[in-house]
Design an enzyme around this catalytic site. Sequence first.
Site, PDB file in Angstrom:
ATOM      1  N   CYS A  72      -0.121  -2.961   0.844  1.00  0.00           N
ATOM      2  CA  CYS A  72       0.085  -2.772   1.782  1.00  0.00           C
ATOM      3  C   CYS A  72      -1.062  -2.900   2.924  1.00  0.00           C
ATOM      4  O   CYS A  72      -0.993  -3.992   3.642  1.00  0.00           O
ATOM      5  CB  CYS A  72       0.179  -1.432   2.550  1.00  0.00           C
ATOM      6  SG  CYS A  72       0.998  -0.615   1.176  1.00  0.00           S
ATOM      7  N   HIS A 125      -3.582   1.303   9.214  1.00  0.00           N
ATOM      8  CA  HIS A 125      -4.542   0.385   8.215  1.00  0.00           C
ATOM      9  C   HIS A 125      -4.964  -0.396   7.740  1.00  0.00           C
ATOM     10  O   HIS A 125      -5.622  -0.776   6.641  1.00  0.00           O
ATOM     11  CB  HIS A 125      -2.968   0.269   6.710  1.00  0.00           C
ATOM     12  CG  HIS A 125      -2.994   0.892   5.321  1.00  0.00           C
ATOM     13  ND1 HIS A 125      -2.260   0.859   4.215  1.00  0.00           N
ATOM     14  CD2 HIS A 125      -4.003   1.616   4.847  1.00  0.00           C
ATOM     15  CE1 HIS A 125      -2.478   0.791   3.300  1.00  0.00           C
ATOM     16  NE2 HIS A 125      -4.045   1.723   3.253  1.00  0.00           N
TER      17      HIS A 125
END
Length: 581
Positions: A72, A125
């Site tokens: 990710c 993130h």
Amino acid sequence: MSRFLLVLLVISLVSCQKEITKSPPNVILILTDDQGYGDLGIHGNKAIQTPVLDQLANESARFERFYVSPLCAPTRASMLTGRYHLRTGTVSVSKGLETMDAEEYTLAELFKDNGYSTAIFGKWHNGQHYPNHPLAQGFDVFTGFLGGHWSNYFDTHLEKDREMQKIEGYISDVLTDEAINFLEENKDRSFFTYLAYNTPHSPHQVPDEYFDRYKAQGLDDELAAIYGMVTNLDDNIGRLLQKVKELGLEENTVIIFLTDNGPNGIRFNDEMKGRKGSVHEGGVRVPSFWKWPGKIPPGVQTTPASHIDILPTLVELLGLEFEEKRPLDGVSLAMSLRGEDQDFSRSIFSHVAQPERKLDPFPGAIRKDSLVLTHLEAGDELYDLKNDPSQKSNLADTYPELTMALSEEYKAWFEEVTEGANFDRPIPISSQSNEILLASYESLFSGELSFYEGHGWAQDWLTQWKDLDDRITWSLDVLDPGTFEVIFEYATPEDQIGSQLVLQQGMSQISFEITEPFIGETISSPDRITRKEAPEKTWKKIAIGEISLEKGKTDLTLFAKKIPADEVGDLYSLRLIPVNK
């Protein structure tokens, strides 16, 4: 001049003026989380229902071979900067290694510098603290969460307007609502919207109507939940695209859709080898659709492309002013997207790192034309994707010289992009923050302590605090010195109260005692299968004193000097609140 000709002249002048004053094109970048190439009907999946995305694909230029990173955070860093993630400071997905260097120049900063309004909704993130926070990286608006995953998708807490707020509803619906509101508020000016959905990433939570639809087909709970989450995404993206039409923005808006890595499980993926976390095709080849009516002709793009190409492509495609502050790795695909011949050969690289390991060159991969060489700990593998798309025939022994040449090219690339890389990631302490979360999962610890879930992912906590020798340490980089009130966030049953704790920084200490019991409530979350992640819980917060921090790197260490019962209890975080900000 006749009255008729005069009217025509006026109409012509008005039309020209509208064309001159027309806003620069808007951009909506949609990224989904752990949705594989095969999680779309248009890619041959007969079980899944994705009519909106299938139609979007047919109306778009769609890349046959579009590559991202295996995990990710690396994908997000490369997509935002046009640079390989290892250059940006983003090495992996947790323990600070997901953090992108604050000095990187992002897509949001690019659009902001070109007069755009910018927003991100969903999963960031790429750093939890200022100046790595999205609001310090070019975004004007942020609603979402900062870590690698979220523990609850229903009626959860998200950051909005710089504070955590209780948000009612299913998370993908909420994020879409936020994006639609942003479009309505900015319909008269150019905007860049980054809609970073966090589904179908686990935990496996989805409204009944979507889950039941796939259970009725006879699918197991996991697949029914995942496909249900994808169909929910499809409906939400449909709502967003409909709003673009209603606002009259369709002709002046570029829509980009892609996913961040391969599927988070074993399921239909067009017979590709590997899944999330793999450098093989199944881990890094994803959907990529680009729609701009009248400017980007629909059709299949055969040119191999990558996440690092998004920034330079948008610069050329939209005519944005851009100063290359750090060298880009990506190339512009604008010619190809406009339907012009763009013939070039280049190498595209992949790498995946584990937070627990040193930065090894493997697993990695190099793709050139139709060839892929995977550089693995067990040895190099060579595949011809044109004739062997499922990577069943390893040609490394058949073509040793070619294998060696590609392997050496990969190793040279890895050495270059990791020059200066380090695993020392102190938490920045910045005056831009109203409150600085020092989560237990960002700490280093010793003794019998352990994470509740085990991995120390976002929202996990420390437990088994039983020994006076146990130590919990947060490494800090104080950018803005000052005095901070310290909040201790914990859960301790009544039969374990009375522990005396010390927070130490240099020669300074705060001593305090746990006198109030608190049993944290596990917030209900309708998981369809047993979750991997820690659940969302409530915690007790107490103020324990103030501490002064000078500029520079330092450590905060927490330990017990008295444990009257079996253990101290569970620790979620410390929080630092600037005094007299």
